[in-house]
Design an enzyme around this catalytic site. Structure first.
Site, PDB file in Angstrom:
ATOM      1  N   GLY A  58      35.552  63.577 -12.840  1.00 10.27           N
ATOM      2  CA  GLY A  58      36.978  63.441 -13.139  1.00 10.27           C
ATOM      3  C   GLY A  58      37.419  61.982 -13.114  1.00 10.27           C
ATOM      4  N   ILE A  59      37.042  61.257 -12.086  1.00  8.01           N
ATOM      5  CA  ILE A  59      37.349  59.823 -12.037  1.00  8.01           C
ATOM      6  C   ILE A  59      36.443  59.088 -13.022  1.00  8.01           C
ATOM      7  CG2 ILE A  59      37.287  57.736 -10.604  1.00  8.01           C
ATOM      8  CD1 ILE A  59      37.738  59.623  -8.159  1.00  8.01           C
ATOM      9  N   ASP A  80      24.986  59.641 -14.208  1.00  7.82           N
ATOM     10  CA  ASP A  80      25.402  60.848 -13.477  1.00  7.82           C
ATOM     11  C   ASP A  80      24.207  61.778 -13.435  1.00  7.82           C
ATOM     12  OD1 ASP A  80      26.899  63.309 -12.579  1.00  7.82           O
ATOM     13  OD2 ASP A  80      28.656  62.124 -13.091  1.00  7.82           O
ATOM     14  N   ARG A 127      38.101  66.876  -2.803  1.00  5.77           N
ATOM     15  CA  ARG A 127      38.711  67.870  -1.902  1.00  5.77           C
ATOM     16  C   ARG A 127      39.310  69.045  -2.662  1.00  5.77           C
ATOM     17  NH1 ARG A 127      43.202  66.019   2.054  1.00  5.77           N
ATOM     18  NH2 ARG A 127      43.753  64.309   0.637  1.00  5.77           N
ATOM     19  N   ASN A 140      28.783  64.290   0.693  1.00 12.44           N
ATOM     20  CA  ASN A 140      28.869  62.971   0.052  1.00 12.44           C
ATOM     21  C   ASN A 140      28.068  61.873   0.766  1.00 12.44           C
ATOM     22  OD1 ASN A 140      30.420  64.224  -1.804  1.00 12.44           O
ATOM     23  ND2 ASN A 140      32.353  63.232  -1.268  1.00 12.44           N
ATOM     24  N   ILE A 163      33.979  54.293  -3.961  1.00 11.06           N
ATOM     25  CA  ILE A 163      35.152  55.166  -4.088  1.00 11.06           C
ATOM     26  C   ILE A 163      34.939  56.501  -3.372  1.00 11.06           C
ATOM     27  CG2 ILE A 163      36.541  56.471  -5.782  1.00 11.06           C
ATOM     28  CD1 ILE A 163      35.882  54.184  -7.804  1.00 11.06           C
ATOM     29  N   SER A 164      33.675  56.975  -3.321  1.00  9.28           N
ATOM     30  CA  SER A 164      33.368  58.311  -2.800  1.00  9.28           C
ATOM     31  C   SER A 164      33.906  58.496  -1.384  1.00  9.28           C
ATOM     32  CB  SER A 164      31.856  58.526  -2.779  1.00  9.28           C
ATOM     33  OG  SER A 164      31.259  58.050  -3.960  1.00  9.28           O
ATOM     34  N   ASP A 196      45.961  53.586  -2.664  1.00 15.60           N
ATOM     35  CA  ASP A 196      46.995  53.581  -1.619  1.00 15.60           C
ATOM     36  C   ASP A 196      48.060  52.529  -1.939  1.00 15.60           C
ATOM     37  OD1 ASP A 196      45.595  55.538  -0.063  1.00 15.60           O
ATOM     38  OD2 ASP A 196      44.213  53.957   0.541  1.00 15.60           O
ATOM     39  N   HIS A 223      41.246  54.682   4.566  1.00 17.56           N
ATOM     40  CA  HIS A 223      41.681  55.516   3.437  1.00 17.56           C
ATOM     41  C   HIS A 223      41.638  57.002   3.796  1.00 17.56           C
ATOM     42  CE1 HIS A 223      42.507  56.860  -0.575  1.00 17.56           C
ATOM     43  NE2 HIS A 223      41.400  57.587  -0.571  1.00 17.56           N
TER      44      HIS A 223
HETATM   45  N1  NAI Z   1      38.750  56.044  -2.790  1.00 16.96           N
HETATM   46  C1  NAI Z   1      39.748  56.739  -3.276  1.00 16.96           C
HETATM   47  O1  NAI Z   1      40.893  56.295  -3.242  1.00 16.96           O
HETATM   48  C2  NAI Z   1      39.513  58.067  -3.900  1.00 16.96           C
HETATM   49  C3  NAI Z   1      38.289  58.683  -3.793  1.00 16.96           C
HETATM   50  N2  NAI Z   1      38.059  59.880  -4.400  1.00 16.96           N
HETATM   51  C4  NAI Z   1      36.738  60.480  -4.240  1.00 16.96           C
HETATM   52  O2  NAI Z   1      35.940  60.205  -5.401  1.00 16.96           O
HETATM   53  C5  NAI Z   1      34.901  61.189  -5.498  1.00 16.96           C
HETATM   54  C6  NAI Z   1      34.810  61.729  -6.920  1.00 16.96           C
HETATM   55  O3  NAI Z   1      35.958  62.449  -7.252  1.00 16.96           O
HETATM   56  P1  NAI Z   1      36.096  63.206  -8.673  1.00 16.96           P
HETATM   57  O4  NAI Z   1      35.695  62.303  -9.762  1.00 16.96           O
HETATM   58  O5  NAI Z   1      37.427  63.824  -8.704  1.00 16.96           O
HETATM   59  O6  NAI Z   1      34.977  64.339  -8.501  1.00 16.96           O
HETATM   60  P2  NAI Z   1      34.196  65.137  -9.664  1.00 16.96           P
HETATM   61  O7  NAI Z   1      33.553  66.296  -9.011  1.00 16.96           O
HETATM   62  O8  NAI Z   1      35.094  65.375 -10.806  1.00 16.96           O
HETATM   63  O9  NAI Z   1      33.104  64.088 -10.123  1.00 16.96           O
HETATM   64  C7  NAI Z   1      32.076  63.683  -9.294  1.00 16.96           C
HETATM   65  C8  NAI Z   1      30.887  63.356 -10.151  1.00 16.96           C
HETATM   66  O10 NAI Z   1      29.847  62.895  -9.281  1.00 16.96           O
HETATM   67  C9  NAI Z   1      28.635  63.384  -9.827  1.00 16.96           C
HETATM   68  N3  NAI Z   1      27.569  63.368  -8.843  1.00 16.96           N
HETATM   69  C10 NAI Z   1      27.296  64.237  -7.853  1.00 16.96           C
HETATM   70  N4  NAI Z   1      26.168  63.869  -7.203  1.00 16.96           N
HETATM   71  C11 NAI Z   1      25.743  62.734  -7.806  1.00 16.96           C
HETATM   72  C12 NAI Z   1      24.637  61.872  -7.605  1.00 16.96           C
HETATM   73  N5  NAI Z   1      23.731  62.110  -6.636  1.00 16.96           N
HETATM   74  N6  NAI Z   1      24.503  60.822  -8.406  1.00 16.96           N
HETATM   75  C13 NAI Z   1      25.409  60.561  -9.383  1.00 16.96           C
HETATM   76  N7  NAI Z   1      26.469  61.344  -9.626  1.00 16.96           N
HETATM   77  C14 NAI Z   1      26.630  62.408  -8.843  1.00 16.96           C
HETATM   78  C15 NAI Z   1      28.968  64.796 -10.301  1.00 16.96           C
HETATM   79  O11 NAI Z   1      27.989  65.278 -11.208  1.00 16.96           O
HETATM   80  C16 NAI Z   1      30.326  64.575 -10.929  1.00 16.96           C
HETATM   81  O12 NAI Z   1      30.221  64.270 -12.297  1.00 16.96           O
HETATM   82  C17 NAI Z   1      35.242  62.236  -4.450  1.00 16.96           C
HETATM   83  O13 NAI Z   1      34.446  62.047  -3.311  1.00 16.96           O
HETATM   84  C18 NAI Z   1      36.697  61.972  -4.142  1.00 16.96           C
HETATM   85  O14 NAI Z   1      37.076  62.433  -2.876  1.00 16.96           O
HETATM   86  C19 NAI Z   1      39.016  60.483  -5.155  1.00 16.96           C
HETATM   87  C20 NAI Z   1      40.246  59.894  -5.321  1.00 16.96           C
HETATM   88  C21 NAI Z   1      40.612  58.690  -4.650  1.00 16.96           C
HETATM   89  O1  OAA Z   2      42.926  62.858  -1.424  1.00 15.69           O
HETATM   90  C1  OAA Z   2      41.755  62.922  -1.844  1.00 15.69           C
HETATM   91  O2  OAA Z   2      40.919  63.734  -1.465  1.00 15.69           O
HETATM   92  C2  OAA Z   2      41.346  61.909  -2.870  1.00 15.69           C
HETATM   93  C3  OAA Z   2      41.789  60.590  -2.416  1.00 15.69           C
HETATM   94  O3  OAA Z   2      41.136  59.940  -1.626  1.00 15.69           O
HETATM   95  C4  OAA Z   2      43.122  60.152  -2.803  1.00 15.69           C
HETATM   96  O4  OAA Z   2      43.714  60.700  -3.742  1.00 15.69           O
HETATM   97  O5  OAA Z   2      43.628  59.220  -2.164  1.00 15.69           O
END
Ligand code: NAI
Ligand code: OAA
Length: 359
Positions: A58-59, A80, A127, A140, A163-164, A196, A223
């Protein structure tokens, strides 16, 4: 070269082979946008080589689009464990200068990372309602460890934007991986907390009735929940808030992620605003790497600002990453109390990350 190699039919065949890399080619790393040597469409303006790990998520998808639009990027590697052929084909049709290549699965991680200047990691589970970011740890932590082991092996001098979630623990995990590999430079490991700041700027601007682009709110700590500490006494341009406004803004900024998780009702967490924030932070890193002066962003980094080994504050981004870490500045009583609570939770999250690596 064969005398006919530059004939129209040969050129078309070459371009067709580039446009339609088969899945088999992708799996072998021979297709996926790797251009035939003789192809005229070289692209590749001077610039930085950037990899997105988790690019089909998604991101990852929106972030890949935004990085393809960044003129400082000459080569963009999309990695990916699923769906990179489609995302790569799609993004590669954008007529911007960055050359895009896709990589699928662990056997192509090394190729994805070799030669990279900046590695952005949004890989991992998001989440669902009712979960905390820490509930993502079990899944993760291992993903981040494996990807950072790849970085240590294939591009040990790259700057990493992590970011994860849970960022409060995944950054310490990454640091331990790099220490073990002997490649650790604290300056090059940056936890992304830009969302944030984006939320804080947006919500403060709403309260003040101004354009969010004119507002800058430092957000320090970490975070997750109460570790996200907006410094409303240090908003630029200077302004003041009533106690009710401070309470409303602090709670809303700390719960911004949960607000999105609940609104998405099981379909994930922030992706679009996060991709925007990650692209903004990556652009700041690239400008710093280019040598621009005065590039300052908040980021969760190894730090001596508090007694904790990691903490988010404003940092100056330069050629080597986080070149300078700024102190907290003067805090009011409300912020000082928030800081004490934040540090307690942060300390536990950091310890959890380090312990995971010592198991
Ligand atoms: N730092 C921040 O402010 C934020 C962090 N996040 C975090 O970012 C992460 C990703 O979120 P989304 O994109 O929404 O999730 P998503 O599920 O849509 O995408 C995650 C991607 O990671 C891939 N993936 C899984 N295992 C992998 C691996 N071993 N190697 C490479 N790719 C792999 C998946 O196939 C998927 O395409 C989450 O942990 C989320 O909590 C989300 C929003 C804000
Ligand atoms: O809330 C979450 O799980 C994703 C995140 O880190 C954010 O949006 O700040």
């Amino acid at each position: 070269m064969h005398p006919d190699a530059n004939s129209p039919s040969h050129r078309i065949a070459r371009v067709a082979a580039h446009l339609n890399p088969s899945r088999a080619q992708m799996e072998e790393g021979t297709g996926s946008g790797l251009r035939p040597a003789a192809c005229r469409a070289k692209g590749g303006a001077p610039g930085f080589k950037v990899a997105v790990l988790g690019a089909a998520g998604g991101i990852g998808q929106s972030l890949s689009l935004l990085m393809k639009m960044n003129p400082l990027v000459s080569v963009l590697h999309l990695y990916d464990v699923v769906n990179t052929p489609g995302v790569t084909a799609d993004v590669s049709h954008m007529d911007t200068s960055a050359v895009v290549r896709g990589f699928l699965g662990p056997q192509q991680l090394e190729a994805a990372l070799t030669g990279m200047d900046l590695v952005i990691i949004p890989a991992g589970l998001p989440r669902k309602p009712g979960m905390t970011r820490d509930d993502l740890f079990n899944k993760n932590a291992g993903i981040v460890r494996a990807l950072c082991e790849g970085v240590a092996k294939s591009c040990p001098n790259a700057i990493v934007n992590l970011i994860s979630n849970p960022v409060n623990s995944t950054v310490p995990i990454a640091a331990e991986v790099f220490k073990r590999a002997g490649t650790y430079s604290p300056k090059r490991l940056l936890g992304v907390t830009t969302l944030d700041v984006a939320r804080a700027n947006t919500f403060v601007a709403e309260v003040l009735g101004v354009d969010p682009r004119e507002v800058n709110v430092p957000v320090v700590g970490g975070h997750a929940g109460i570790t996200i500490l907006p410094l409303l006494s240090q908003v630029s341009p200077p302004c003041s808030f009533t106690p009710d406004e401070i309470s409303y803004l602090t709670t809303r900024i700390q719960n911004g992620g949960t607000e999105v998780v609940e609104a998405k009702a099981g379909a994930g967490s922030a992706t679009l605003s996060m991709a925007f924030a990650a692209a903004k932070f990556a652009d700041a890193c690239l400008r710093g790497m280019r040598g621009d002066a005065g590039v300052v962003e908040c980021s969760y980094v190894a730090s001596e600002v508090t007694e904790l080994p990691f903490f988010a504050t404003k940092v100056r981004l330069g050629r080597g990453g986080a070149e300078e870490i700024f102190p907290l500045g003067p805090l009011n009583d409300f912020e000082r109390a928030g800081l004490e609570k934040a540090k307690k939770e942060l300390s536990e999250s950091i310890q959890k990350g380090v312990s995971f690596m010592n198991k």
